[in-house]
Design a protein around this motif. Structure first.
Motif, PDB file in Angstrom:
ATOM      1  N   GLY A 143       1.912  -0.739  -6.578  1.00 47.31           N
ATOM      2  CA  GLY A 143       2.441  -1.837  -5.598  1.00 47.31           C
ATOM      3  C   GLY A 143       1.544  -3.228  -5.609  1.00 47.31           C
ATOM      4  O   GLY A 143       1.860  -4.022  -4.933  1.00 47.31           O
ATOM      5  N   ALA A 144       0.563  -3.562  -6.682  1.00 51.25           N
ATOM      6  CA  ALA A 144      -0.087  -4.650  -6.825  1.00 51.25           C
ATOM      7  C   ALA A 144       0.466  -5.745  -7.777  1.00 51.25           C
ATOM      8  O   ALA A 144       0.919  -5.451  -8.605  1.00 51.25           O
ATOM      9  N   PHE A 145       0.864  -6.935  -7.273  1.00 51.91           N
ATOM     10  CA  PHE A 145       1.440  -7.859  -7.985  1.00 51.91           C
ATOM     11  C   PHE A 145       0.680  -9.191  -7.909  1.00 51.91           C
ATOM     12  O   PHE A 145       0.042  -9.441  -6.776  1.00 51.91           O
ATOM     13  N   THR A 163       2.918  -3.327   3.859  1.00 53.96           N
ATOM     14  CA  THR A 163       3.806  -2.480   3.476  1.00 53.96           C
ATOM     15  C   THR A 163       5.222  -3.030   2.900  1.00 53.96           C
ATOM     16  O   THR A 163       5.518  -4.086   3.355  1.00 53.96           O
ATOM     17  N   THR A 164       5.962  -2.338   2.190  1.00 56.72           N
ATOM     18  CA  THR A 164       7.121  -3.063   1.633  1.00 56.72           C
ATOM     19  C   THR A 164       8.038  -3.451   2.770  1.00 56.72           C
ATOM     20  O   THR A 164       8.819  -4.532   2.654  1.00 56.72           O
ATOM     21  N   GLY A 170       0.342  -4.546  11.118  1.00 54.85           N
ATOM     22  CA  GLY A 170      -1.053  -3.949  10.563  1.00 54.85           C
ATOM     23  C   GLY A 170      -1.070  -4.663   9.014  1.00 54.85           C
ATOM     24  O   GLY A 170      -2.220  -4.214   8.379  1.00 54.85           O
ATOM     25  N   ALA A 171      -0.674  -5.685   8.547  1.00 54.21           N
ATOM     26  CA  ALA A 171      -0.838  -6.453   7.315  1.00 54.21           C
ATOM     27  C   ALA A 171      -2.436  -7.150   7.578  1.00 54.21           C
ATOM     28  O   ALA A 171      -2.974  -7.653   8.566  1.00 54.21           O
ATOM     29  N   MET A 172      -2.929  -7.254   6.367  1.00 50.63           N
ATOM     30  CA  MET A 172      -4.338  -7.814   6.197  1.00 50.63           C
ATOM     31  C   MET A 172      -4.285  -9.210   5.423  1.00 50.63           C
ATOM     32  O   MET A 172      -3.587  -8.972   4.326  1.00 50.63           O
ATOM     33  N   ARG A 222       0.742  -1.300   0.066  1.00 55.78           N
ATOM     34  CA  ARG A 222      -0.098   0.003   0.132  1.00 55.78           C
ATOM     35  C   ARG A 222       0.816   1.181  -0.061  1.00 55.78           C
ATOM     36  O   ARG A 222       0.582   2.346  -0.326  1.00 55.78           O
ATOM     37  N   ASP A 223       2.052   1.207   0.275  1.00 59.71           N
ATOM     38  CA  ASP A 223       2.897   2.341   0.430  1.00 59.71           C
ATOM     39  C   ASP A 223       3.395   2.740  -1.020  1.00 59.71           C
ATOM     40  O   ASP A 223       4.001   3.738  -1.377  1.00 59.71           O
TER      41      ASP A 223
END
Length: 240
Positions: free
Chosen positions: A147-149, A175-176, A195-197, A141-142
């Motif tokens: 950032g979508a893979f 985040t990265t 904080g990952a989902m 998300r940063d």
């Protein structure tokens, strides 16, 4: 062009450096390993490169036959991509990254581009042959939409693309830095605490993270010491 200010030597190493030895050249190659990019995408991935320097490197690499420019729909957007010959630089680039892992990063060396992070996964993933194939969508998300893979875990490797699957087995949003810090972890506790989902099958995410084995930086990089290892993009998890 590079050869005019080059080494004027016939050996392959010197000739190679005449082509890709200028500052930013190999990082441009790194950023194109997972697919084509627009000029603005390259600027975001190489934020300390001036527009003029980046334009110069792209022009020189195109002249040498390493990179080509083409237009893609919709709107005939101009992108840069590696040629077949240019893609031959991949093992060189990732091996350089693995070699450099023997030297821990300095305080200034903190930025990690999104493609570089995902190349770390592709390079260091150790497959488990008996496990079934699985797909993931990873959203860093940063980095916003860039950032979508998509990641496809197979019995032989981890395939990474800029095109996420429509129906993945799991979706990881993080985040990265959190992703890099979690590589090699046997569980998801650290990732979740950052904080990952996770949507879908968490075991697929755990399998991905646990099977990425990045060589740890060491203090054994003294002159004359060889340090074998797999070719890699060269990004250890950030210090926490």
């Amino acid at each position: 062009m590079p050869v005019q200010r080059g080494y004027r030597q016939a050996c392959g190493i010197a000739r190679g450096l005449d082509i890709v030895g200028e500052r930013w050249s190999l990082l441009v190659v790194r950023e194109l390993l997972l697919g084509p990019k627009r000029f603005t995408d390259l600027q975001q991935a190489l934020p300390t490169a001036s527009p003029n320097a980046l334009s110069d490197r792209l022009r020189e690499l195109a002249h040498a036959g390493v990179v080509r420019r083409r237009q893609v729909p919709p709107g005939n957007v101009r992108v840069y991509e590696l040629t077949t010959w240019g893609r031959g630089l991949e093992p060189i680039v990732v091996a350089l990254g693995t070699w450099a892992l023997a030297a821990p990063p300095t305080a200034e060396q903190r930025f990690v581009s999104v493609d570089s992070a995902m190349l770390t996964i592709r390079t260091y993933f150790v497959p488990t042959p008996e496990q079934p194939e699985a797909t993931l969508r990873i959203e860093l998300r940063d980095h916003g939409p860039a950032g979508a893979f998509g990641v496809r875990l197979t019995s032989s490797d981890a395939e990474v693309t800029h095109e996420p699957p429509d129906q993945p087995d799991a979706v990881l949003t993080t985040t990265t830095d959190a992703l890099l810090a979690a590589l090699g972890a046997a569980d998801l506790a650290g990732l979740r605490s950052a904080g990952a989902m996770i949507v879908g099958d968490p075991e697929v995410v755990r399998r991905l993270l646990a099977n990425v084995r990045v060589p740890a930086p060491t203090d054994q990089h003294s002159p004359g010491t060889s340090r074998p290892g797999r070719a890699g993009s060269g990004h250890p998890p950030p210090e926490t």
